[in-house]
Design a protein around this motif. Structure first.
Motif, PDB file in Angstrom:
ATOM      1  N   THR A  35      13.561  10.958 -11.306  1.00  0.00           N
ATOM      2  CA  THR A  35      12.253  10.508 -12.566  1.00  0.00           C
ATOM      3  C   THR A  35      13.124   9.933 -13.596  1.00  0.00           C
ATOM      4  OG1 THR A  35      12.204  12.720 -13.216  1.00  0.00           O
ATOM      5  CG2 THR A  35      10.726  11.860 -11.357  1.00  0.00           C
ATOM      6  N   GLN A  70      -6.440   7.397  -3.588  1.00  0.00           N
ATOM      7  CA  GLN A  70      -6.769   7.493  -3.902  1.00  0.00           C
ATOM      8  C   GLN A  70      -6.346   8.130  -6.319  1.00  0.00           C
ATOM      9  OE1 GLN A  70      -1.904   8.896  -4.176  1.00  0.00           O
ATOM     10  NE2 GLN A  70      -1.725   9.831  -2.499  1.00  0.00           N
ATOM     11  N   HIS A  71      -6.916   8.931  -6.122  1.00  0.00           N
ATOM     12  CA  HIS A  71      -7.953   9.311  -7.448  1.00  0.00           C
ATOM     13  C   HIS A  71      -6.415   8.930  -9.043  1.00  0.00           C
ATOM     14  CE1 HIS A  71     -11.399  10.455  -5.678  1.00  0.00           C
ATOM     15  NE2 HIS A  71     -11.123  11.366  -5.515  1.00  0.00           N
ATOM     16  N   ASN A  72      -4.806   8.662  -8.341  1.00  0.00           N
ATOM     17  CA  ASN A  72      -4.615   8.715  -9.543  1.00  0.00           C
ATOM     18  C   ASN A  72      -3.661   6.944  -9.168  1.00  0.00           C
ATOM     19  OD1 ASN A  72      -1.903   8.624 -11.348  1.00  0.00           O
ATOM     20  ND2 ASN A  72      -1.958  10.456 -10.474  1.00  0.00           N
ATOM     21  N   LEU A  73      -3.834   6.253  -9.797  1.00  0.00           N
ATOM     22  CA  LEU A  73      -3.849   5.230 -10.158  1.00  0.00           C
ATOM     23  C   LEU A  73      -1.625   4.789  -9.789  1.00  0.00           C
ATOM     24  CD1 LEU A  73      -3.831   2.021  -9.533  1.00  0.00           C
ATOM     25  CD2 LEU A  73      -4.549   1.895 -12.011  1.00  0.00           C
ATOM     26  N   ASN A  74      -1.241   5.428 -10.343  1.00  0.00           N
ATOM     27  CA  ASN A  74      -0.080   5.528 -10.185  1.00  0.00           C
ATOM     28  C   ASN A  74       0.844   6.084  -9.467  1.00  0.00           C
ATOM     29  OD1 ASN A  74       0.154   4.715 -13.742  1.00  0.00           O
ATOM     30  ND2 ASN A  74      -0.047   6.536 -14.432  1.00  0.00           N
ATOM     31  N   SER A  75      -0.116   7.208  -9.339  1.00  0.00           N
ATOM     32  CA  SER A  75       1.046   8.168  -7.795  1.00  0.00           C
ATOM     33  C   SER A  75       0.488   6.439  -6.295  1.00  0.00           C
ATOM     34  CB  SER A  75       0.193   8.790  -7.561  1.00  0.00           C
ATOM     35  OG  SER A  75       0.440   9.649  -6.467  1.00  0.00           O
ATOM     36  N   VAL A  76      -0.615   5.806  -6.325  1.00  0.00           N
ATOM     37  CA  VAL A  76      -1.102   4.904  -5.636  1.00  0.00           C
ATOM     38  C   VAL A  76       0.206   3.738  -5.329  1.00  0.00           C
ATOM     39  CG1 VAL A  76      -2.398   2.991  -4.850  1.00  0.00           C
ATOM     40  CG2 VAL A  76      -3.564   5.477  -5.510  1.00  0.00           C
ATOM     41  N   ASP A  78       3.082   3.619  -7.026  1.00  0.00           N
ATOM     42  CA  ASP A  78       4.063   4.007  -6.729  1.00  0.00           C
ATOM     43  C   ASP A  78       4.257   4.199  -5.483  1.00  0.00           C
ATOM     44  OD1 ASP A  78       5.131   4.617  -9.462  1.00  0.00           O
ATOM     45  OD2 ASP A  78       4.797   6.563  -9.166  1.00  0.00           O
ATOM     46  N   THR A  79       3.666   4.779  -4.691  1.00  0.00           N
ATOM     47  CA  THR A  79       3.823   4.478  -3.261  1.00  0.00           C
ATOM     48  C   THR A  79       3.678   3.750  -2.448  1.00  0.00           C
ATOM     49  OG1 THR A  79       2.794   7.053  -3.283  1.00  0.00           O
ATOM     50  CG2 THR A  79       2.207   6.266  -1.248  1.00  0.00           C
TER      51      THR A  79
END
Length: 170
Positions: A35, A70-76, A78-79
């Protein structure tokens, strides 16, 4: 090869088998990125890690878990970027790539598209006749994608080809 895409931990599972025969574990693990690196360097590290897996195990096809909302746009994001890196890495080697939805993977290995992570891990442990559950969860999920690829990959690819052909005739 099955891939559970992620930017911090990308699960990778290599399974050998054919439809009608019990699948066998070849290798399982995760590709990790720090990270502390900027996004471009993390994506490069992921590509290098996946390239090592592809080059060592030389799979015949790649199954990748499709990114879901997903609710977390940053996570989506990244994935999704990790998923793209995985697809490019496989395509660069001339491999067919199939994207499997999470519910498709769950249904393939547990019989229920709404199974939870613990059920998927328990069933993949049974299906592959492992002495213990693969850890972390990303690794177990990658094995589930690999088994789904063996059991459903060809059918999914044929369906996608038929849909594409139908669109081309319009």
């Amino acid at each position: 090869m099955g891939i559970d895409p992620g930017l911090t931990r990308c699960g990778v599972g290599v399974v050998e088998g054919t439809l009608g025969r019990p699948p066998r574990l070849v290798a399982v693990g995760v590709v990790r990125t720090s990270t502390g690196l900027d996004l471009a360097r993390r994506l490069l590290a992921l590509e290098e890690g996946l390239a090592a897996w592809f080059d060592e195990y030389r799979p015949e096809a790649a199954g990748i878990e499709r990114v879901f909302a997903q609710h977390n746009l940053n996570s989506v994001m990244d994935t999704a970027q990790a998923s793209g890196v995985a697809a490019v890495s496989a395509a660069r080697r001339g491999l067919p790539v199939t994207f499997h939805t999470p519910s498709e993977v769950k249904a393939a290995v547990t019989g229920s598209g709404t199974a939870d992570k613990a059920q998927v891990t328990q069933m993949i442990t049974r299906i592959l006749r492992l002495a213990e559950a693969p850890r972390p969860a990303d690794a177990a999920d990658a094995l589930a994608v690999a088994v789904t690829q063996i059991w459903r990959g060809g059918a999914t690819n044929r369906y996608a080809a038929a849909v594409a052909a139908a669109k081309g005739k319009r």
